[in-house]
Design an enzyme around this catalytic site. Structure first.
Site, PDB file in Angstrom:
ATOM      1  CG  ASP A  67      -0.221  -0.854   2.641  1.00  0.00           C
ATOM      2  OD1 ASP A  67       0.369  -0.975   2.768  1.00  0.00           O
ATOM      3  OD2 ASP A  67      -0.683  -0.494   3.059  1.00  0.00           O
ATOM      4  CG  HIS A  88       2.653  -3.438   9.916  1.00  0.00           C
ATOM      5  ND1 HIS A  88       1.353  -3.516   8.985  1.00  0.00           N
ATOM      6  CD2 HIS A  88       1.935  -4.597  10.749  1.00  0.00           C
ATOM      7  CE1 HIS A  88       1.016  -4.342   8.138  1.00  0.00           C
ATOM      8  NE2 HIS A  88       1.001  -5.226   9.618  1.00  0.00           N
ATOM      9  CE1 TYR A 125      -3.752   2.209   9.326  1.00  0.00           C
ATOM     10  CE2 TYR A 125      -2.178   1.518  11.177  1.00  0.00           C
ATOM     11  CZ  TYR A 125      -2.473   1.179   9.940  1.00  0.00           C
ATOM     12  OH  TYR A 125      -1.456   1.462   8.785  1.00  0.00           O
TER      13      TYR A 125
HETATM   14 FE1  FEO Z   1       0.361   1.235   5.072  1.00  0.00          FE
HETATM   15 FE2  FEO Z   1       2.200  -1.578   6.853  1.00  0.00          FE
HETATM   16  O1  FEO Z   1       1.185  -0.281   5.731  1.00  0.00           O
END
Ligand code: FEO
Length: 387
Positions: free
Chosen positions: A82, A144, A191
């Site tokens: 993304d 992440h 989130y």
């Molecule tokens: Fe918005 Fe871990 O990617």
């Protein structure tokens, strides 16, 4: 496609995805944005790109400020597609630009795209001058992915935080003081609960590093930019990453002939009378990612399933798989449910919650339809266990 100015020399040039509703299993009911940022200095820098199908949107916004050929550096804070999906097309267009990424970022880019790009790797904390500005690179591995890093622009006090502090919200507004803070906070909580939670320890380390930095703007890779509520979102991250719970109970269940539902409602009523904030969450009507948002501060996780073919209902099993992956810690658990003959469904729920290391209450099982006496007995035992 207009860019949005953050400071005199920093612009948002990303893309708005109004249609996204599923982000690897996470219900993104408000869509999202892919935030890319352009910094104008002697060396022109682009921070992250966008999802591949939004390449034209990003290029159009960049072109409203400079000719894309003028870009010298492309910072890749995170390889997930993304943020890097538009990179191959961009690099075809500007082959002489230098990509700046972490060591794991370099490895990840090669494993994704296997391209012959000019890449400079960042090893640990490092500074790069772009002329009048200084970019501080701070590795934040596992927030992440292993490759993650954030960039702090010293002179303008902007933290480009990548996945941290993000929210999945598609809006025409770009700044927190132009939107609803309550919705932003809720989406940031969602989130965190669905993406960042397993890496709470790494978040705590990152927050400690950020304590020493004067931040005026947090520019994440998804959603709205924080400029008027920076302490607010940092305080919330401190709370969420601490795995801190409050007097709150989730009663999560699915039901076959309403017997497990009857038990769920009675269990919820006990917790209510004991002063707990309660959420009764039927897996048929609540998305697992919304349940995780509620779960982040819950002390008790009660999960009910009837027995189907010696097992839990698949919806309950799916929720447990999802929740265990996100690894909320320091909770208390309870398994319950009705059954016809074997009753193994409740045992499986109990075993799953036990394997999370939770302090478990004795499970409740009822054959077929719970009688008034069975319900009263269950409530009496639950009240005693909560004393
Ligand atoms: Fe918005 Fe871990 O990617």
């Amino acid at each position: 496609m207009k860019p949005v100015q953050l400071k005199s020399n920093a612009f948002w040039v990303g893309a708005i995805d109004w249609d996204l509703r599923n982000f690897h299993g996470y219900l993104t009911q408000r869509g999202t944005t892919y935030n890319s940022y352009l910094l104008i200095d002697d060396k022109v820098t682009l921070i992250d790109t966008v999802k591949s199908n939004y390449y034209d949107d990003m290029m159009s916004r960049i072109s409203a400020i400079i000719s894309p050929e003028e870009i010298d550096y492309v910072i890749c804070n995170h390889v997930e597609m993304d943020h890097s999906g538009a990179l191959p097309r961009l690099m075809e267009h500007i082959p002489n630009a230098e990509i700046i990424t972490s060591r794991n970022g370099q490895k990840g880019l090669m494993e994704h795209y296997n391209a012959d790009w000019k890449i400079r790797t960042i090893n640990g904390t490092e500074k790069i001058s772009t002329g009048n500005m200084t970019l501080n690179f701070i590795p934040t591995p596992m927030v992440h992915w292993p490759d993650n890093m954030v960039v702090y622009m010293e002179e303008e006090k902007i933290l480009f935080s990548n996945d941290a502090f993000g929210q999945h919200i598609a809006t025409s507004e770009r700044f927190d003081d132009e939107y609803h803070l309550d919705i932003m906070t809720e989406e940031a909580r969602k989130y965190f609960a669905n993406i960042v939670l397993p890496y709470s320890e790494q978040v705590k380390n990152t927050l400690e590093m950020l304590d020493n930095i004067d931040i005026e703007i947090i520019a994440p890779s998804h959603g709205i930019i924080w400029r008027s509520n920076v302490p607010h979102i940092i305080d919330n991250y401190r709370q969420w990453s601490g795995n801190l719970t409050r007097k709150k109970t989730l009663v999560i269940y699915d039901t076959m002939w309403k017997s497990t539902e009857i038990m769920a409602k009675e269990i919820a009523s006990v917790f209510l009378t004991r002063g707990y904030e309660v959420r009764l969450l039927n897996l048929q009507t609540n998305h697992i990612s919304d349940i995780m948002t509620e779960l982040i501060e819950a002390e008790y996780i009660c999960i009910g399933s009837p027995t189907l073919n010696n097992n839990m209902l698949p919806t309950v099993s799916a929720f447990l798989t999802y929740m265990k992956g996100l690894a909320p810690r320091n909770r208390k658990g309870l398994a319950f449910g009705s059954y016809g003959w074997g009753g193994q469904g409740v045992d499986h729920v109990h075993d799953n919650l036990t394997s999370c290391g939770y302090e478990m209450l004795t499970p409740f099982k009822v054959k077929y339809i719970p009688s008034r006496d069975e319900i009263n007995d269950m409530k009496k035992k639950l009240i005693a266990a909560l004393e």
